[in-house]
Design an enzyme around this catalytic site. Sequence first.
Site, PDB file in Angstrom:
ATOM      1  N   GLY A   1       3.445 -17.760  14.985  1.00 53.00           N
ATOM      2  CA  GLY A   1       3.064 -16.788  16.000  1.00 53.00           C
ATOM      3  C   GLY A   1       1.570 -16.830  16.254  1.00 53.00           C
TER       4      GLY A   1
ATOM      5  N   GLY B   1       5.409 -14.486   9.785  1.00 51.71           N
ATOM      6  CA  GLY B   1       6.721 -13.862   9.608  1.00 51.71           C
ATOM      7  C   GLY B   1       7.815 -14.788  10.115  1.00 51.71           C
TER       8      GLY B   1
ATOM      9  NE  ARG C   1      21.947  14.930  14.054  1.00 53.53           N
ATOM     10  CZ  ARG C   1      22.665  14.513  13.020  1.00 53.53           C
ATOM     11  NH1 ARG C   1      23.079  13.261  12.967  1.00 53.53           N
ATOM     12  NH2 ARG C   1      22.956  15.328  12.048  1.00 53.53           N
TER      13      ARG C   1
ATOM     14  CD  GLU D   1       5.588  -3.153  13.925  1.00 52.67           C
ATOM     15  OE1 GLU D   1       5.915  -2.780  12.798  1.00 52.67           O
ATOM     16  OE2 GLU D   1       5.439  -4.351  14.233  1.00 52.67           O
TER      17      GLU D   1
ATOM     18  CG  ASP E   1      -0.547 -17.276   1.270  1.00 52.09           C
ATOM     19  OD1 ASP E   1      -1.035 -16.142   1.147  1.00 52.09           O
ATOM     20  OD2 ASP E   1       0.356 -17.720   0.542  1.00 52.09           O
TER      21      ASP E   1
ATOM     22  CG  ASP F   1       5.610  -9.503  16.854  1.00 48.70           C
ATOM     23  OD1 ASP F   1       6.637  -8.879  16.556  1.00 48.70           O
ATOM     24  OD2 ASP F   1       4.705  -9.758  16.040  1.00 48.70           O
TER      25      ASP F   1
ATOM     26  CG  MET G   1       9.348  -4.803  13.321  1.00 50.16           C
ATOM     27  SD  MET G   1       9.699  -6.294  12.356  1.00 50.16           S
ATOM     28  CE  MET G   1       9.450  -5.672  10.691  1.00 50.16           C
ATOM     29  N   GLY G   2       6.970  -5.337  16.642  1.00 51.02           N
ATOM     30  CA  GLY G   2       6.220  -5.936  17.739  1.00 51.02           C
ATOM     31  C   GLY G   2       4.740  -6.042  17.470  1.00 51.02           C
TER      32      GLY G   2
HETATM   33  O1  F6P Z   1       5.133 -10.680  13.570  1.00 48.64           O
HETATM   34  C1  F6P Z   1       6.456 -10.372  13.308  1.00 48.64           C
HETATM   35  C2  F6P Z   1       6.550  -9.031  12.623  1.00 48.64           C
HETATM   36  O2  F6P Z   1       7.902  -8.758  12.376  1.00 48.64           O
HETATM   37  C3  F6P Z   1       5.903  -7.871  13.358  1.00 48.64           C
HETATM   38  O3  F6P Z   1       6.712  -7.383  14.404  1.00 48.64           O
HETATM   39  C4  F6P Z   1       5.684  -6.891  12.235  1.00 48.64           C
HETATM   40  O4  F6P Z   1       4.616  -6.013  12.537  1.00 48.64           O
HETATM   41  C5  F6P Z   1       5.355  -7.782  11.079  1.00 48.64           C
HETATM   42  O5  F6P Z   1       5.874  -9.069  11.389  1.00 48.64           O
HETATM   43  C6  F6P Z   1       5.925  -7.333   9.756  1.00 48.64           C
HETATM   44  O6  F6P Z   1       5.421  -8.165   8.769  1.00 48.64           O
HETATM   45  P1  F6P Z   1       5.995  -8.344   7.311  1.00 48.64           P
HETATM   46  O7  F6P Z   1       7.270  -9.111   7.405  1.00 48.64           O
HETATM   47  O8  F6P Z   1       4.938  -9.088   6.607  1.00 48.64           O
HETATM   48  O9  F6P Z   1       6.245  -6.964   6.772  1.00 48.64           O
END
Ligand code: F6P
Length: 358
Positions: free
Chosen positions: A111, A13, A171, A231, A75, A136, A178-179
């Site tokens: 990563g 990513g 609310r 997440e 990939d 992450d 993410m993470g």
């Molecule tokens: O590893 C970085 C990350 O953004 C994670 O936090 C997340 O789970 C994942 O990549 C999302 O992946 P993609 O961009 O393939 O949807």
Amino acid sequence: MAQKLVGILTAGGDCPGLNAAIRAVGKAAYASGMEVVGFLDGFRGLVENRTVHLDMNRLSGILTLGGTILGTSRDKPHRMPVGGMGTMDMTPLAVDNYQRLRLDALVCLGGAGTQKNAYRLTKSGLNILTLPKTIDNDVVETDVTFGFDTALMIAGEAIDRLHTTADSHQRVIVVEIMGHHAGWLALGAGIAGGADVILIPEIPYNIDVVAEAVLRRSRQGKRFSIVAVAEGALTPEEAAAGESANDDASSPFGPTVSTRLARQLQERTGLETRVTALGHLQRGGTPTPADRLLATRLGTRCVELIAEGRSNIMVAVRGNQTKPVPLSKVAGEIKRVDPDHPWVQSARLVGTCFGDSR
Ligand code: F6P
């Protein structure tokens, strides 16, 4: 002595700071009398020999640019999807291209997954150096990865903004961060943004404990609650089964963890609840100065190590120092949050609920 040729690619990513790192590697390489070639779209570009010459012009003006000028992909050389024929081991092609170009070293920016794939390639004789990047922050042997600081800023600011609207409407807002399988980003942003509840994969949550924390705030006259959920957050049952509601914690089509949580919270508390999933916003845009600085330190140190003839290492950051670490120590490992980490302790001391019984 022949001029050294260095290859560079970005894999996995994307994240803010990749271009700053490409620039650092490239400029330092030229300053040391080396040439630089970029591979497009991660390891796929290496396998397909799609390259771009990174001259000084191409390296200019990219320090502050988000994303990666080289493109990226998830990939893997040893299991690469090939035109509707499933996956194939393309490692021999990667090795051929590396040798035909007469590369002296290949720099892989990535990563945790990329560290593993890069290490695998070293076993086929490639000289590889890696830099740790990801929002992450889950790469072992380094204090921090570049990309994390920017994502922390974005997620922290998002929580600030959610506070005002949550307050206006009385609310509960569940914000999904993410993470992947690590809780660093949700934990850091949750603390910095003053979230009332923080749920991370490393501390399985009980929904009744979360609901009680929200109700307690309501009884105290607090008009809103912010729940920051990673997440990959999961219940003790899911933890025992080894999977979160988001399947592999990166479900591409929706915030499963947060919508389920919001529905359960509204049912249990009777308080109006909304969901905000920050998603890929956390990976986009301009890197913070801290990420640019880190990427530049790691990239330039990497070139010093290439000049010394070093390879099969990741360039890590430890305090004020940058340090080579054997790739064998990094590959296949994930740095997760220790439930007793000082950040968790600080959060507990300011009254944050983690959804457990402590
Ligand atoms: O590893 C970085 C990350 O953004 C994670 O936090 C997340 O789970 C994942 O990549 C999302 O992946 P993609 O961009 O393939 O949807």
